[in-house]
Design a protein around this motif. Structure first.
Motif, PDB file in Angstrom:
ATOM      1  N   PRO A 657       0.809  -1.233   0.000  1.00 23.43           N
ATOM      2  CA  PRO A 657       0.000   0.000   0.000  1.00 23.43           C
ATOM      3  C   PRO A 657       0.836   1.273   0.000  1.00 23.43           C
ATOM      4  O   PRO A 657       0.410   2.314  -0.492  1.00 23.43           O
ATOM      5  CB  PRO A 657      -0.827  -0.114   1.293  1.00 23.43           C
ATOM      6  N   ARG A 658       2.059   1.190   0.528  1.00 19.38           N
ATOM      7  CA  ARG A 658       2.919   2.379   0.576  1.00 19.38           C
ATOM      8  C   ARG A 658       3.723   2.578  -0.705  1.00 19.38           C
ATOM      9  O   ARG A 658       4.404   3.583  -0.870  1.00 19.38           O
ATOM     10  CB  ARG A 658       3.873   2.264   1.766  1.00 19.38           C
ATOM     11  N   GLY A 659       3.680   1.584  -1.604  1.00 18.44           N
ATOM     12  CA  GLY A 659       4.436   1.695  -2.852  1.00 18.44           C
ATOM     13  C   GLY A 659       5.054   0.367  -3.244  1.00 18.44           C
ATOM     14  O   GLY A 659       4.947  -0.632  -2.533  1.00 18.44           O
ATOM     15  N   GLU A 660       5.708   0.351  -4.385  1.00 14.86           N
ATOM     16  CA  GLU A 660       6.336  -0.879  -4.901  1.00 14.86           C
ATOM     17  C   GLU A 660       7.635  -1.161  -4.157  1.00 14.86           C
ATOM     18  O   GLU A 660       8.501  -0.285  -4.041  1.00 14.86           O
ATOM     19  CB  GLU A 660       6.611  -0.716  -6.404  1.00 14.86           C
ATOM     20  N   ILE A 661       7.791  -2.391  -3.683  1.00 13.79           N
ATOM     21  CA  ILE A 661       9.008  -2.807  -2.987  1.00 13.79           C
ATOM     22  C   ILE A 661       9.879  -3.588  -3.964  1.00 13.79           C
ATOM     23  O   ILE A 661       9.415  -4.530  -4.613  1.00 13.79           O
ATOM     24  CB  ILE A 661       8.683  -3.689  -1.762  1.00 13.79           C
ATOM     25  N   LEU A 662      11.127  -3.207  -4.044  1.00 14.86           N
ATOM     26  CA  LEU A 662      12.120  -3.925  -4.856  1.00 14.86           C
ATOM     27  C   LEU A 662      13.101  -4.580  -3.895  1.00 14.86           C
ATOM     28  O   LEU A 662      13.657  -3.904  -3.014  1.00 14.86           O
ATOM     29  CB  LEU A 662      12.837  -2.962  -5.799  1.00 14.86           C
ATOM     30  N   TYR A 663      13.329  -5.870  -4.054  1.00 12.24           N
ATOM     31  CA  TYR A 663      14.174  -6.582  -3.109  1.00 12.24           C
ATOM     32  C   TYR A 663      14.973  -7.660  -3.843  1.00 12.24           C
ATOM     33  O   TYR A 663      14.676  -8.023  -4.983  1.00 12.24           O
ATOM     34  CB  TYR A 663      13.329  -7.223  -2.010  1.00 12.24           C
ATOM     35  N   PHE A 664      15.998  -8.160  -3.175  1.00 13.55           N
ATOM     36  CA  PHE A 664      16.786  -9.262  -3.744  1.00 13.55           C
ATOM     37  C   PHE A 664      16.701 -10.454  -2.812  1.00 13.55           C
ATOM     38  O   PHE A 664      16.579 -10.312  -1.587  1.00 13.55           O
ATOM     39  CB  PHE A 664      18.242  -8.850  -3.973  1.00 13.55           C
ATOM     40  N   GLU A 665      16.773 -11.626  -3.392  1.00  7.48           N
ATOM     41  CA  GLU A 665      16.780 -12.845  -2.598  1.00  7.48           C
ATOM     42  C   GLU A 665      18.184 -13.067  -2.036  1.00  7.48           C
ATOM     43  O   GLU A 665      19.183 -12.666  -2.636  1.00  7.48           O
ATOM     44  CB  GLU A 665      16.340 -14.033  -3.457  1.00  7.48           C
ATOM     45  N   GLU A 666      18.238 -13.711  -0.874  1.00  5.49           N
ATOM     46  CA  GLU A 666      19.530 -13.927  -0.222  1.00  5.49           C
ATOM     47  C   GLU A 666      20.502 -14.667  -1.130  1.00  5.49           C
ATOM     48  O   GLU A 666      21.712 -14.433  -1.077  1.00  5.49           O
ATOM     49  CB  GLU A 666      19.303 -14.724   1.073  1.00  5.49           C
ATOM     50  N   SER A 667      19.974 -15.550  -1.980  1.00  8.28           N
ATOM     51  CA  SER A 667      20.834 -16.332  -2.876  1.00  8.28           C
ATOM     52  C   SER A 667      21.493 -15.463  -3.959  1.00  8.28           C
ATOM     53  O   SER A 667      22.427 -15.912  -4.627  1.00  8.28           O
ATOM     54  CB  SER A 667      20.023 -17.444  -3.552  1.00  8.28           C
ATOM     55  N   HIS A 668      21.012 -14.223  -4.137  1.00  7.49           N
ATOM     56  CA  HIS A 668      21.568 -13.337  -5.161  1.00  7.49           C
ATOM     57  C   HIS A 668      22.550 -12.320  -4.591  1.00  7.49           C
ATOM     58  O   HIS A 668      22.969 -11.405  -5.296  1.00  7.49           O
ATOM     59  CB  HIS A 668      20.435 -12.604  -5.890  1.00  7.49           C
ATOM     60  N   ARG A 669      22.891 -12.490  -3.319  1.00  5.99           N
ATOM     61  CA  ARG A 669      23.825 -11.551  -2.695  1.00  5.99           C
ATOM     62  C   ARG A 669      25.174 -11.524  -3.420  1.00  5.99           C
ATOM     63  O   ARG A 669      25.736 -10.459  -3.688  1.00  5.99           O
ATOM     64  CB  ARG A 669      24.040 -11.950  -1.237  1.00  5.99           C
ATOM     65  N   ARG A 670      25.686 -12.702  -3.699  1.00  6.33           N
ATOM     66  CA  ARG A 670      27.002 -12.767  -4.353  1.00  6.33           C
ATOM     67  C   ARG A 670      26.955 -12.176  -5.761  1.00  6.33           C
ATOM     68  O   ARG A 670      27.926 -11.555  -6.213  1.00  6.33           O
ATOM     69  CB  ARG A 670      27.502 -14.213  -4.398  1.00  6.33           C
ATOM     70  N   ALA A 671      25.854 -12.367  -6.454  1.00  6.87           N
ATOM     71  CA  ALA A 671      25.735 -11.802  -7.803  1.00  6.87           C
ATOM     72  C   ALA A 671      25.763 -10.281  -7.749  1.00  6.87           C
ATOM     73  O   ALA A 671      26.455  -9.616  -8.537  1.00  6.87           O
ATOM     74  CB  ALA A 671      24.449 -12.282  -8.466  1.00  6.87           C
ATOM     75  N   LEU A 672      25.034  -9.701  -6.807  1.00  7.37           N
ATOM     76  CA  LEU A 672      25.040  -8.245  -6.658  1.00  7.37           C
ATOM     77  C   LEU A 672      26.422  -7.746  -6.246  1.00  7.37           C
ATOM     78  O   LEU A 672      26.879  -6.699  -6.706  1.00  7.37           O
ATOM     79  CB  LEU A 672      23.984  -7.822  -5.637  1.00  7.37           C
ATOM     80  N   GLU A 673      27.099  -8.501  -5.367  1.00  6.82           N
ATOM     81  CA  GLU A 673      28.453  -8.136  -4.964  1.00  6.82           C
ATOM     82  C   GLU A 673      29.392  -8.140  -6.168  1.00  6.82           C
ATOM     83  O   GLU A 673      30.281  -7.277  -6.298  1.00  6.82           O
ATOM     84  CB  GLU A 673      28.956  -9.120  -3.896  1.00  6.82           C
ATOM     85  N   LEU A 674      29.208  -9.092  -7.061  1.00  9.01           N
ATOM     86  CA  LEU A 674      30.023  -9.183  -8.267  1.00  9.01           C
ATOM     87  C   LEU A 674      29.914  -7.904  -9.097  1.00  9.01           C
ATOM     88  O   LEU A 674      30.919  -7.381  -9.593  1.00  9.01           O
ATOM     89  CB  LEU A 674      29.559 -10.400  -9.088  1.00  9.01           C
ATOM     90  N   TYR A 675      28.702  -7.379  -9.230  1.00  6.10           N
ATOM     91  CA  TYR A 675      28.504  -6.163 -10.031  1.00  6.10           C
ATOM     92  C   TYR A 675      28.917  -4.911  -9.264  1.00  6.10           C
ATOM     93  O   TYR A 675      29.440  -3.968  -9.858  1.00  6.10           O
ATOM     94  CB  TYR A 675      27.047  -6.077 -10.486  1.00  6.10           C
ATOM     95  N   ARG A 676      28.677  -4.889  -7.945  1.00  8.75           N
ATOM     96  CA  ARG A 676      29.140  -3.739  -7.172  1.00  8.75           C
ATOM     97  C   ARG A 676      30.657  -3.623  -7.245  1.00  8.75           C
ATOM     98  O   ARG A 676      31.201  -2.518  -7.346  1.00  8.75           O
ATOM     99  CB  ARG A 676      28.703  -3.854  -5.707  1.00  8.75           C
ATOM    100  N   ASN A 677      31.351  -4.758  -7.200  1.00 12.55           N
ATOM    101  CA  ASN A 677      32.806  -4.728  -7.188  1.00 12.55           C
ATOM    102  C   ASN A 677      33.402  -4.139  -8.457  1.00 12.55           C
ATOM    103  O   ASN A 677      34.563  -3.735  -8.475  1.00 12.55           O
ATOM    104  CB  ASN A 677      33.358  -6.138  -6.962  1.00 12.55           C
ATOM    105  N   ALA A 678      32.618  -4.088  -9.525  1.00  9.64           N
ATOM    106  CA  ALA A 678      33.116  -3.484 -10.770  1.00  9.64           C
ATOM    107  C   ALA A 678      33.438  -2.009 -10.580  1.00  9.64           C
ATOM    108  O   ALA A 678      34.322  -1.468 -11.249  1.00  9.64           O
ATOM    109  CB  ALA A 678      32.096  -3.666 -11.892  1.00  9.64           C
ATOM    110  N   ILE A 679      32.722  -1.341  -9.663  1.00 10.38           N
ATOM    111  CA  ILE A 679      32.956   0.086  -9.448  1.00 10.38           C
ATOM    112  C   ILE A 679      33.286   0.400  -7.991  1.00 10.38           C
ATOM    113  O   ILE A 679      33.346   1.574  -7.612  1.00 10.38           O
ATOM    114  CB  ILE A 679      31.726   0.924  -9.873  1.00 10.38           C
TER     115      ILE A 679
END
Length: 873
Positions: A657-679
């Motif tokens: 009701p407060r708006g759209e929530i965007l979230y990541f699953e715990e299993s995708h933590r390493r994938a996000l870390e991989l892309y963050r590490n690029a910068i």
């Protein structure tokens, strides 16, 4: 569409109708031009520049070899673009390209004037035509070489006379300009009919593009098979008035030779970047490499070591060199280009390139070594494909021998790959490989290799491997080359094709071996889309400038230990400098920025507007550092980027009701870390500043604190502290203060109420790394007197991280991986806190082991430093 200007612009009375371009063709040539020249274009900027030249004076176009086909092509291009048609050309008759009755009229006129021309001399009449056209501000076309192969067979005296007559036209142009009242421009033209390198083994060099002028039959045959690869290049115009004024005292003849030399230099440089040096046969390469003094000594030592003859040592060397050497072939490049183009079109949304022009400019004068980041197997494919399609000779690529699997080793070798073994333990093999690199540098081939050695599994730059850099430096010192340029290149992917495999290896899985079967299995990736690819060429590094005054001393590296030490110092500083430049050439894309935003919070989900706000915060920090951003980041509209993350399944959404929530699953933590590490190297300094600012600090305290962190973790991020402290630190603080996140009270900075959450967000960017290093240091502290194997110590660190998570002491699981733990142990080895013992003798197959070092007692101070940093979080 034919330009009205070209159609209606009549030739002047001074035109030589036998060789002048024609505004209209007879129907066979009209059909030919429409069928085969329709797709050929001149760069619009070059056309605009030529129009400006025509408006102010006479234009003299110059090419290397006389050719009716080339002249016909330029006649068509000039008509289409509305450029002034040339009214004379030496070495070709062109009148029969005109409509039938016009051609007949010119032919009859030629017969009537033949007697007069013979009396005055055809050559003298042509020189008068050149002078007259330049004097009246018209355009003409000159070929530097007009004699055919059969003309060379008539003898040396005839060839010398023809060469003298060819130079006469340049002399006449200089003479006509000597006292002219309007500008005269000499414009070199280069025409390439095919992509890729030129083979040295072409029969009589009669194929198109050979250094000797081919026959018309050979030209037409080559044209019909390569016409779709036509490429026109216009050189920088030479303003003859200015050229003469600077050198008037040298005389007409000398100036003519210098003008010709300038034109030939342009043509040579263009050929160098488009086709490269001639590709020699394997036998010729072997003769070159094995004839050097170094290889002769190595062959003698091998023969003595094996108790055999020089012939056997020579045969072994030839076999080894055959395993190493590339066999670049234009046909294979063309075939692979078709396949790779189709794959790229299917898998990627586009490829954006910046900075290539500067690298190309250096390549015109010197050999270059491409040094790309390595995140995907597509890295070397993308660069070779890019060079080929930009009409640059593709590089010779250093590849591990594991890439030579199945029939693909044969193919890769023919598109430029040369192979190296995993181990260089055999001194004889090492000397042969160094000799081959020496051949590539000496001949001026473009090289490419990955300074990291292999793909980064974490997304961050790996420490430089110095072997290939050192051998290129040594090859340069032993060559007569004036310079050698190393070109740092950052390749960034919106989504990595090998994402799953890299994460699996981070978690301890085995690397997938290259094989035909695995390549066939990889076809499933053709059904997926991976977004855009960005290739950014950084500022090239000159080896001559790096060596400076030490070059003469370093050239004696085989003779003295002092010189060898100088080379080692140069190689070490050069290697780290290149890694830094690759880092700072990285393009920041929305995937990496979104990963920073998501992982910078203690929760897994954000409202859409919160995610966009955090992404903008990261983008602002990147802009402060003049980082190259993708169009989406520059525009500040992140909706399309978020849609890509959703389609890639990196994030998910849920309505509230407060708006759209965007979230990541715990299993995708390493994938996000991989892309963050690029910068992540761009946000390291702001993160350390934010960590210190949380409790308030003076400017001096901030500077000392930041310098200490950047020094300690240089091997993790390769961020040059001097540059950050001098250029960026004050900018970060000023931005924090202007945005209301920081308050200055006297000489002390403290966070505002608005800024506390923001500074926590920045501090989170390095939290995982601090946790990983803390665990690694704790594991190292458990070492007793006996050495512990590398795998055992890594396992101890991983186990301690898991236990810390269970107890709630550690929270960033994505930072727990063998690469980061290994970097932490390397830091301790560099500081002599640990000692790395390599196995020797019969134990060479065993793994290295860690033992307590001479400065082991200093480990307690590092443990306390990290514990304090984590406790203040």
């Amino acid at each position: 569409m034919l330009s009205q200007r070209a159609e209606s612009d009549p030739l002047s009375e001074r035109a030589d109708l036998l060789s002048a371009m024609t505004p209209r063709y007879s129907w066979p040539f009209r059909w030919f031009a429409h069928r085969f020249f329709q797709h050929v274009e001149i760069d619009p900027e070059a056309v605009a520049r030529l129009r400006e030249l025509e408006a102010s004076g006479s234009v003299v176009y110059v090419m290397r070899y006389a050719s009716r086909l080339d002249y016909f092509l330029f006649n068509t291009l000039f008509r289409r673009e509305g450029l002034r048609l040339t009214e004379f050309s030496n070495g070709v008759h062109f009148y029969y390209y005109r409509p039938f009755f016009q051609a007949l009229k010119v032919a009859l006129g030629r017969l009537r004037s033949r007697r007069n021309l013979l009396a005055s001399g055809v050559h003298a009449e042509q020189l008068r035509t050149v002078s007259s056209l330049i004097g009246s501000g018209r355009s003409l076309f000159l070929f530097l070489r007009t004699h055919r192969l059969r003309g060379q067979l008539l003898g040396r005296r005839r060839a010398v006379r023809q060469g003298r007559e060819e130079l006469d036209f340049i002399e006449e142009a200089v003479r006509a300009t000597w006292s002219a009242d309007r500008p005269v421009y000499v414009v070199p033209l280069a025409l390439f009919w095919r992509k890729g390198p030129r083979s040295e083994r072409r029969f009589l060099n009669l194929g198109y593009g050979a250094r000797n002028r081919p026959s018309d039959l050979a030209k037409i045959t080559s044209f019909l098979t390569n016409y779709r690869g036509l490429y026109v290049k216009t050189g920088e115009p030479i303003e003859l008035h200015a050229f003469i004024e600077k050198r008037r005292h040298e005389g007409v003849a000398t100036l003519a030779r210098k003008v010709r030399r300038s034109i030939m230099l342009f043509l040579y440089r263009e050929e160098k970047v488009v086709v490269g040096p001639p590709v020699r046969s394997l036998q010729r390469v072997q003769d070159f490499v094995l004839s050097t003094p170094q290889m002769q000594r190595a062959l003698a030592a091998r023969a003595q070591e094996k108790g055999g003859s020089m012939e056997r040592a020579h045969a072994e060397a030839e076999k080894t060199l055959g395993e190493i050497a590339a066999r670049m072939n234009s046909t294979f490049l063309a075939i692979l280009n078709v396949a790779v183009s189709a794959i790229f079109k299917r898998m990627f949304a586009g490829l954006e390139v910046t900075g290539l022009e500067k690298a190309t400019e250096y390549a015109r004068n010197h050999p270059i070594v491409l040094m790309p980041s390595h995140r995907s197997y597509f890295d070397f494919i993308a660069l070779s494909w890019l060079f080929y399609n930009r009409r640059l000779v593709p590089p010779h690529i250093g590849a591990r021998e594991n890439m030579g699997f199945g029939p693909f080793g044969f193919i890769f070798r023919r598109v430029g790959a040369f192979f190296l073994r995993k181990s260089f333990d055999d001194p004889f093999y090492k000397e042969i490989f160094r000799g081959y690199l020496g051949y590539l540098v000496s001949e001026g081939f473009t090289q490419e290799f990955f300074i990291e050695g292999g793909r980064s599994r974490t997304g961050k730059m790996l420490a430089p491997r110095f072997g290939m850099v050192a051998w290129n430096v040594e090859a340069f010192l032993q060559s007569s080359r004036r310079d050698l340029f190393f070109v740092p290149i950052a390749i960034t992917y919106e989504r990595l094709v090998e994402e799953g495999a890299l994460i699996e290896e981070q978690e301890g899985g085995k690397k997938t071996e290259e094989s035909v079967l695995n390549l066939v299995r990889a076809r499933k990736f053709l059904k997926r889309r991976f977004g855009k690819v960005w290739i950014n060429f950084g500022e090239p590094v000159s080896l001559a400038d790096t060596l400076g005054a030490r070059r003469e001393e370093a050239a004696r590296f085989n003779e003295s230990e002092e010189a060898a030490e100088t080379v080692r110092e140069v190689v070490s500083s050069l290697g780290f400098r290149l890694v830094e430049r690759i880092n700072w050439a990285t393009v920041a894309n929305t995937t990496s920025v979104a990963a920073c935003a998501l992982l910078g919070e203690g929760r897994r989900g954000l409202f859409r507007h919160e995610l966009c706000e955090r992404m903008e915060h990261v983008a602002e920090l990147l802009r402060l550092q003049d980082v190259k951003l993708t169009d989406a980041l520059q525009g500040g509209d992140f909706d399309e980027a978020i849609d890509f993350l959703l389609s890639a399944d990196l994030v998910k959404k849920q309505e509230d009701p407060r708006g759209e929530i965007l979230y990541f699953e715990e299993s995708h933590r390493r994938a996000l870390e991989l892309y963050r590490n690029a910068i992540v190297h761009y946000v390291v300094a702001p993160s350390f500043l934010a960590r210190r600012l949380a409790s308030g600090a003076t400017l001096a305290e901030l500077r000392a604190d930041l310098e200490g962190w950047l020094t300690l973790f240089y091997g993790e991020y390769f961020v040059p502290k001097a540059e950050v402290l001098a250029a960026h630190m004050d900018g970060f603080l000023d931005y924090f203060e202007r945005s209301g996140r920081l308050e200055r009270r006297g000489d002390r900075f403290t966070p505002s109420e608005k800024g506390r959450a923001y500074l926590r967000f920045l501090a989170e960017q390095t939290l995982g790394m601090l946790e990983a290093y803390h665990v690694a240091f704790e594991a190292a502290a458990t070492l007793e007197e006996e050495p512990v194997g590398r795998k055992a110590l890594l396992a101890a660190a991983e186990g301690q991280f898991e236990r810390g998570q269970l107890l709630g002491e550690l929270s960033r699981r994505e930072a727990s991986n063998p690469i980061t733990f290994g970097n932490a142990f390397t830091l301790l080895v560099d500081r002599e806190i640990l000692e790395l013992r390599q196995p020797e003798g019969r134990e060479r197959r065993k793994e290295p082991a860690y033992a307590r070092g001479a400065q082991f007692e200093k480990l307690a101070g590092l443990r306390q430093l990290l514990a304090s940093a984590l406790g203040a979080q």
